[in-house]
Motif scaffolding. Structure first.
Motif, PDB file in Angstrom:
ATOM      1  N   TYR A 114      12.096 -35.807 -15.057  1.00  0.00           N
ATOM      2  CA  TYR A 114      11.642 -36.816 -16.016  1.00  0.00           C
ATOM      3  C   TYR A 114      10.168 -36.600 -16.314  1.00  0.00           C
ATOM      4  CZ  TYR A 114      15.931 -39.334 -14.783  1.00  0.00           C
ATOM      5  OH  TYR A 114      17.239 -39.689 -14.569  1.00  0.00           O
ATOM      6  N   ARG A 116       6.681 -38.181 -18.649  1.00  0.00           N
ATOM      7  CA  ARG A 116       6.095 -39.220 -19.496  1.00  0.00           C
ATOM      8  C   ARG A 116       4.663 -38.824 -19.822  1.00  0.00           C
ATOM      9  NH1 ARG A 116       4.504 -45.570 -18.468  1.00  0.00           N
ATOM     10  NH2 ARG A 116       4.879 -46.250 -20.610  1.00  0.00           N
ATOM     11  N   SER A 154      20.823 -36.349 -23.079  1.00  0.00           N
ATOM     12  CA  SER A 154      19.784 -36.321 -24.102  1.00  0.00           C
ATOM     13  C   SER A 154      18.410 -36.379 -23.462  1.00  0.00           C
ATOM     14  CB  SER A 154      19.968 -37.528 -25.037  1.00  0.00           C
ATOM     15  OG  SER A 154      18.857 -37.740 -25.852  1.00  0.00           O
ATOM     16  N   ALA A 155      17.413 -35.849 -24.193  1.00  0.00           N
ATOM     17  CA  ALA A 155      16.031 -36.037 -23.758  1.00  0.00           C
ATOM     18  C   ALA A 155      15.651 -37.513 -23.813  1.00  0.00           C
ATOM     19  CB  ALA A 155      15.098 -35.223 -24.659  1.00  0.00           C
ATOM     20  N   ARG A 156      16.181 -38.207 -24.799  1.00  0.00           N
ATOM     21  CA  ARG A 156      15.910 -39.623 -24.971  1.00  0.00           C
ATOM     22  C   ARG A 156      16.640 -40.422 -23.906  1.00  0.00           C
ATOM     23  NH1 ARG A 156      17.031 -42.173 -30.854  1.00  0.00           N
ATOM     24  NH2 ARG A 156      16.779 -44.346 -30.226  1.00  0.00           N
ATOM     25  N   GLN A 157      15.938 -41.328 -23.261  1.00  0.00           N
ATOM     26  CA  GLN A 157      16.487 -42.070 -22.138  1.00  0.00           C
ATOM     27  C   GLN A 157      16.454 -43.571 -22.400  1.00  0.00           C
ATOM     28  OE1 GLN A 157      17.734 -40.514 -18.927  1.00  0.00           O
ATOM     29  NE2 GLN A 157      18.008 -39.165 -20.684  1.00  0.00           N
ATOM     30  N   THR A 163      11.118 -39.202 -20.759  1.00  0.00           N
ATOM     31  CA  THR A 163      11.953 -38.141 -21.310  1.00  0.00           C
ATOM     32  C   THR A 163      12.620 -37.361 -20.194  1.00  0.00           C
ATOM     33  OG1 THR A 163      10.481 -37.904 -23.229  1.00  0.00           O
ATOM     34  CG2 THR A 163      11.893 -36.038 -22.709  1.00  0.00           C
ATOM     35  N   PHE A 171       8.850 -29.060 -22.742  1.00  0.00           N
ATOM     36  CA  PHE A 171       8.045 -30.225 -23.106  1.00  0.00           C
ATOM     37  C   PHE A 171       6.606 -29.743 -23.266  1.00  0.00           C
ATOM     38  CE2 PHE A 171       6.065 -34.427 -21.718  1.00  0.00           C
ATOM     39  CZ  PHE A 171       6.406 -35.104 -22.877  1.00  0.00           C
ATOM     40  N   TYR A 180       8.874 -32.255 -27.837  1.00  0.00           N
ATOM     41  CA  TYR A 180       9.997 -31.819 -27.012  1.00  0.00           C
ATOM     42  C   TYR A 180      10.804 -30.802 -27.806  1.00  0.00           C
ATOM     43  CZ  TYR A 180      13.921 -32.327 -23.759  1.00  0.00           C
ATOM     44  OH  TYR A 180      14.901 -32.098 -22.819  1.00  0.00           O
TER      45      TYR A 180
END
Length: 521
Positions: A114, A116, A154-157, A163, A171, A180
């Motif tokens: 993950y 951020r 997905s990259a989107r969480q 991410t 990234f 991304y």
């Protein structure tokens, strides 16, 4: 595989090894310390990279230098070696001029990564709990799709700004900017005849043996996850054949599946000479407490309590590696034209569960859930559902000092099995032949019924319905405008009264999401 807190301005500084981590200014990159992993810091003029990756057999750990200063040509060679590493890895590369960095991951997705980026700082971790102490917003579109029981890789969480680095993704971050990049999608597979003279069982056996022997393994430090099903039994056969006597761990279920499961375990462990240990699901039931404050992660898993008891036992016994059967469900797909020829397959329990899930949702959430998705990761060499299973369970394993190895998720094995002719895929025929040759035909006959956790949650929810209803008087998902609180209570009543699987699937997903949102909002 690593954790990092990086201030972008520190990237202009030289990276140094210090007390088991990489330090630059106030920033730190902390590799996950484990005998199965190696860390390398490589520096040249104006740039450097650090990689944490799985060890390859049979190279001893002391043959891999932790830090190197090299010229530009050697730097590029070592960098390419990292990008092409055949096992799992995470790579952070830095250009000191401009304070730019890029994070890459390998193809196996053994543990989540993950990321951020906020206020010119980057946080990276395999453990979502490292992000949960900061204010986070819920992504309503992702939450809606998940409430509708959609499978999302997905990259989107679920949390805005956090991410997931999907397999082979990268990234990119520089001051004031982050982006991304997904990888190129894998080509779709389709069944094809085996080359003349090639035997499906022989190739399957050879590929599986190659996978389980790829890492340097000490027999007295390995556990094998053994459910009593075909997937974990296949892995156990392969590992035991290569490494000899090992420990197996498993959860015993209640009800009609109990005695057949016990019998199969006894046959398997006896014939493979495994040192077996089990825990009772009744002794470690799933936790349904919505008030729990521990951040558990972004993917729901209701059986970690029982698993954790086994992981703790493994740690006490000095084990630091776990072989699992994750990926077996995805090895032998049925293709669309085959399902049509068979009359469309089984009618849908999944559709029935989705129906119950959608009845929970507000019009706003339903509209979002029914929208065309444009955020999914592209097709990958490892099936997305297997990658999600890795992301779900791996953090708990790492907290207990166990490194997961998932042989049935190996891209080479997946590609081979996906291309098998139908008669080798149907009913997991090639896997069944493999098991018959090693365990005998009576362990997994064609009438074998797979044991599942299907009865655990309906019965547990029914017994705890009053407590759950009391806790749902305040509903975080209702406050977000995604769930109808009265519909949630009505679904709870349905599950308590019927103990049916379809409404339980919808309710269980909702309850996990409710608890997750309470922990992070």
């Amino acid at each position: 595989m690593l954790k990092a807190d990086i201030t972008l301005s520190d990237l202009s500084l030289s990276a140094e090894w210090r007390d088991g981590s990489i330090a630059l200014g106030t920033s730190r990159i902390i590799p996950y310390a484990h005998p199965m992993l190696e860390t390398a810091l490589v520096r040249t003029e104006g740039q450097w990279f650090v990689t944490v990756r799985e060890r390859l057999a049979p190279v001893p750990s002391d043959k891999v230098p932790a830090c190197r200063d090299v010229d530009a040509e050697e730097f590029q060679r070592l960098y390419q070696e990292c990008i092409l590493w055949p096992l799992d890895y995470v790579l952070i590369e830095v250009a000191q001029a401009g304070c730019r960095m890029r994070v890459r991951t390998g193809v196996l997705g053994s543990v989540p990564v993950y990321c951020r980026a906020a206020n010119d700082k980057v946080t990276i971790s395999w453990d979502f709990a490292d992000f949960a102490n900061e204010p986070l917003a819920i992504d309503a579109e992702i939450a809606s799709h998940r409430l509708a029981l959609s499978t999302i890789y997905s990259a989107r969480q679920l949390c805005v700004g956090v991410t997931l680095l999907t397999e082979r993704a990268s990234f990119h971050v520089e001051p004031g900017k982050a982006n991304y990049r997904y990888p190129v999608p894998m080509e779709e597979t389709s069944p094809s005849p085996l080359p003349e003279g090639q035997d499906a069982l022989r190739v399957f056996s050879e590929l599986l043996q190659r996978v389980v022997s790829a890492r340097p393994i000490a027999m007295d430090r390995v556990s094998i996850e053994l459910s009593g099903g075909m997937d974990s039994a296949t892995v156990a056969c392969a590992v035991a054949a290569f490494h000899g006597r090992m420990a197996s761990k498993g959860i015993l279920l209640d009800g009609d599946v109990r005695q057949p499961q016990i019998q199969r375990r006894q046959w398997i462990t006896s014939r493979l000479d495994l040192s077996d240990e089990t825990v009772e699901i009744a002794a470690f039931p799933p936790n349904l407490d919505l008030q729990e404050h521990q951040a558990r992660g972004l993917y729901w898993e209701y059986y970690l309590e029982a698993c954790t008891a086994l992981w703790e036992s493994a740690r006490v016994q000095g084990h630091d590696m776990l072989f699992t059967g994750i990926g077996g469900d995805e090895l032998f797909p049925g293709y669309a034209n085959e399902k049509q020829e068979e009359g469309g397959g089984k009618p849908g329990k999944e559709n029935e569960a989705t129906h119950y899930a959608e009845r929970l949702m507000t019009p706003r959430a339903l509209s979002a859930a029914r929208s065309m998705r444009c955020f999914d990761a592209p097709a990958s060499p490892v099936p997305a559902t297997a990658l999600l299973a890795h992301a779900c369970r791996a953090p708990d394993l790492l907290r207990h000092g166990l490194w997961p190895v998932n042989p049935l998720s190996d891209p080479g094995l997946v590609a081979f099995c996906h291309r098998l002719p139908r008669d080798s895929r149907q009913g997991r025929e090639v896997m069944r032949q493999y098991l018959h040759a090693r365990l005998g035909s009576e362990v997994f006959p064609r009438s074998y019924i797979k044991e599942t956790f299907a009865r655990v949650l309906p019965d547990l929810i029914s017994r705890q319905a009053a407590t759950i209803a009391s806790q749902l008087r305040d509903c975080a998902l209702a406050d977000l405008g995604l769930v109808d609180q009265r519909a949630a209570l009505a679904l709870l009543d349905t599950v308590a009264a019927t103990r049916a699987q379809a409404p339980t699937a919808a309710l269980a997903s909702f309850l996990w999401m409710e608890r997750c949102v309470r922990q992070i909002r």
